[in-house]
Design a protein around this motif. Sequence first.
Motif, PDB file in Angstrom:
ATOM      1  N   UNK A 218     -19.461 -13.537  -7.332  1.00  0.00           N
ATOM      2  CA  UNK A 218     -19.913 -14.763  -7.196  1.00  0.00           C
ATOM      3  C   UNK A 218     -18.493 -15.305  -6.383  1.00  0.00           C
ATOM      4  N   UNK A 219     -18.677 -16.314  -5.777  1.00  0.00           N
ATOM      5  CA  UNK A 219     -17.499 -17.289  -5.407  1.00  0.00           C
ATOM      6  C   UNK A 219     -16.903 -17.846  -6.813  1.00  0.00           C
ATOM      7  N   UNK A 220     -15.910 -17.666  -7.031  1.00  0.00           N
ATOM      8  CA  UNK A 220     -15.255 -18.044  -8.248  1.00  0.00           C
ATOM      9  C   UNK A 220     -14.489 -19.536  -7.894  1.00  0.00           C
ATOM     10  N   UNK A 221     -15.338 -20.684  -7.762  1.00  0.00           N
ATOM     11  CA  UNK A 221     -14.987 -22.034  -7.329  1.00  0.00           C
ATOM     12  C   UNK A 221     -14.636 -22.701  -8.610  1.00  0.00           C
ATOM     13  N   UNK A 222     -13.949 -23.847  -8.515  1.00  0.00           N
ATOM     14  CA  UNK A 222     -13.700 -24.630  -9.746  1.00  0.00           C
ATOM     15  C   UNK A 222     -14.905 -24.854 -10.916  1.00  0.00           C
ATOM     16  N   UNK A 223     -15.935 -25.331 -10.102  1.00  0.00           N
ATOM     17  CA  UNK A 223     -17.296 -25.606 -11.217  1.00  0.00           C
ATOM     18  C   UNK A 223     -17.963 -24.176 -11.768  1.00  0.00           C
ATOM     19  N   UNK A 224     -17.423 -23.056 -11.249  1.00  0.00           N
ATOM     20  CA  UNK A 224     -18.328 -21.940 -11.395  1.00  0.00           C
ATOM     21  C   UNK A 224     -18.207 -21.541 -13.014  1.00  0.00           C
ATOM     22  N   UNK A 225     -17.376 -21.755 -13.836  1.00  0.00           N
ATOM     23  CA  UNK A 225     -17.061 -21.044 -15.278  1.00  0.00           C
ATOM     24  C   UNK A 225     -18.540 -21.566 -15.906  1.00  0.00           C
ATOM     25  N   UNK A 226     -19.107 -22.679 -15.707  1.00  0.00           N
ATOM     26  CA  UNK A 226     -20.398 -23.284 -16.224  1.00  0.00           C
ATOM     27  C   UNK A 226     -21.507 -22.211 -15.898  1.00  0.00           C
ATOM     28  N   UNK A 227     -21.558 -21.954 -14.699  1.00  0.00           N
ATOM     29  CA  UNK A 227     -22.713 -21.008 -14.296  1.00  0.00           C
ATOM     30  C   UNK A 227     -22.581 -19.717 -14.893  1.00  0.00           C
ATOM     31  N   UNK A 228     -21.217 -19.200 -14.969  1.00  0.00           N
ATOM     32  CA  UNK A 228     -20.954 -17.728 -15.628  1.00  0.00           C
ATOM     33  C   UNK A 228     -21.460 -17.870 -16.994  1.00  0.00           C
ATOM     34  N   UNK A 229     -21.026 -18.765 -17.703  1.00  0.00           N
ATOM     35  CA  UNK A 229     -21.410 -19.107 -19.109  1.00  0.00           C
ATOM     36  C   UNK A 229     -22.850 -18.926 -19.248  1.00  0.00           C
ATOM     37  N   UNK A 230     -23.503 -19.655 -18.270  1.00  0.00           N
ATOM     38  CA  UNK A 230     -25.240 -19.758 -18.509  1.00  0.00           C
ATOM     39  C   UNK A 230     -25.670 -18.203 -18.028  1.00  0.00           C
TER      40      UNK A 230
ATOM     41  N   UNK B  18     -12.305 -16.052  -2.177  1.00  0.00           N
ATOM     42  CA  UNK B  18     -12.745 -17.693  -2.777  1.00  0.00           C
ATOM     43  C   UNK B  18     -12.530 -17.615  -4.262  1.00  0.00           C
ATOM     44  N   UNK B  19     -11.259 -17.467  -4.657  1.00  0.00           N
ATOM     45  CA  UNK B  19     -11.041 -17.308  -6.159  1.00  0.00           C
ATOM     46  C   UNK B  19      -9.989 -18.316  -6.531  1.00  0.00           C
ATOM     47  N   UNK B  20     -10.581 -19.552  -7.433  1.00  0.00           N
ATOM     48  CA  UNK B  20      -9.730 -20.590  -7.937  1.00  0.00           C
ATOM     49  C   UNK B  20      -8.880 -19.928  -9.147  1.00  0.00           C
ATOM     50  N   UNK B  21      -7.776 -20.051  -9.287  1.00  0.00           N
ATOM     51  CA  UNK B  21      -6.797 -19.436 -10.372  1.00  0.00           C
ATOM     52  C   UNK B  21      -7.446 -20.095 -11.872  1.00  0.00           C
ATOM     53  N   UNK B  22      -7.680 -21.341 -11.878  1.00  0.00           N
ATOM     54  CA  UNK B  22      -7.941 -21.935 -13.065  1.00  0.00           C
ATOM     55  C   UNK B  22      -9.469 -21.303 -13.532  1.00  0.00           C
ATOM     56  N   UNK B  23     -10.426 -21.077 -12.421  1.00  0.00           N
ATOM     57  CA  UNK B  23     -11.839 -20.704 -12.818  1.00  0.00           C
ATOM     58  C   UNK B  23     -11.593 -19.226 -13.123  1.00  0.00           C
ATOM     59  N   UNK B  24     -10.849 -18.607 -12.601  1.00  0.00           N
ATOM     60  CA  UNK B  24     -10.512 -17.012 -12.948  1.00  0.00           C
ATOM     61  C   UNK B  24     -10.159 -16.856 -14.483  1.00  0.00           C
ATOM     62  N   UNK B  25      -9.019 -17.867 -14.999  1.00  0.00           N
ATOM     63  CA  UNK B  25      -8.697 -17.773 -16.266  1.00  0.00           C
ATOM     64  C   UNK B  25      -9.765 -18.273 -17.128  1.00  0.00           C
TER      65      UNK B  25
END
Length: 373
Positions: A32-44, A60-67
């Motif tokens: 996936x592209x790890x953009x800022x909103x992506x953690x919600x999708x990853x959790x799903x 396309x990796x946002x550091x905060x999203x990666x953490x």
Amino acid sequence: MEQFERARLDAYFARVADDLAPTHRPSSFLITHLLPERPSFVRAVATTSDLRAVLPKPKSVDPAALRAVERVTPCDTLSRELFEDPDRAVEYIESRAPGESVVLLDVGGYFAPSIDALCDRFTGRVLGVVEDTENGNRRYADRDKLPCPVVSVARSPLKDPEDFLVGQSVVFSAEALMRSRGDIPHGRPALVIGFGKLGSSIARLLHAKGVQVTVYDVDPVRQTQALSQGFTVARDRDTALHGAGLVLCATGSVSLRGEDFATLRNGAYVATVTSSEDELDLAALPRVYQRASQGEHVTRYSTTGHYFYLLNGGNAVNFLHGAHVGPFIFLVQSEILAGIRMLSRGDLGPGMHEVGADDRAAIAATWLNYFNR
């Protein structure tokens, strides 16, 4: 993203994940592209499957999203080479999910080169692939025989809003980089290579800005579509390249090869909508060309009597400015969850499949309830 927006997004995905929960949860790997909103999708994804690893697209990796994602699941380094080597691919999947039933969630056909080996040699079972992009769809669909089912959401009507808005962001970013050098698209004839959903969106947006647009596509059906929408359709690509001051590559299948760059008109700008490795054969560019930075994300290639500019190193220009398409991306992500449920049943035959109309309608209705207030 504001706190209340994130809470709404989490609530939306919790609802979709509950609606689409499979009876038997498979294991999964997510590219996936790890953009800022992506953690919600990853959790799903982690709710509807046993998520063994996330492989973020490297550009396309946002550091905060990666953490945030690393708190949910391991994140591994993604490269084309990892899955182009069948031995490495099998070893990797084996190391994370030995003996398990696995769904592969793909963006761009990364798993395609090794899918036969994964299906034959993995100690578990590859239930199938869910593919998100047109580029990846082609990588799977062009094979003579698939060893497993592939659920593609690339051509879903739920993806149409995303494609249109990605086209907008590509045009915005290309123009922003040109303006950073004191140039503008106006007065520079544009060539759009590829008239699929993204290419056609880009062409229409450039035309709406008053830019003269020519289209080149190898597909005669798309050529007729471009003509019907008022665009000039190039019969000869070299002539079109020589006349264009801005070239936007939107095929996902090597638009420009090494010898093509010498055909570009002096001072032309080149931009793509995907990874440079997929769209441009920069490795074959004649060695006489020298590279020099011309400001942030603009590279000048020059040799005696000829020069052109490459934007963002040949990678998708829209990721320079966040690549945001608003909440419409959540429609497609929800359809990926529906694909997980389809594959988890284990009853799909090898070949290409799509999510059913009923599931799409249910996803759209839930989305409207959350995002059309």
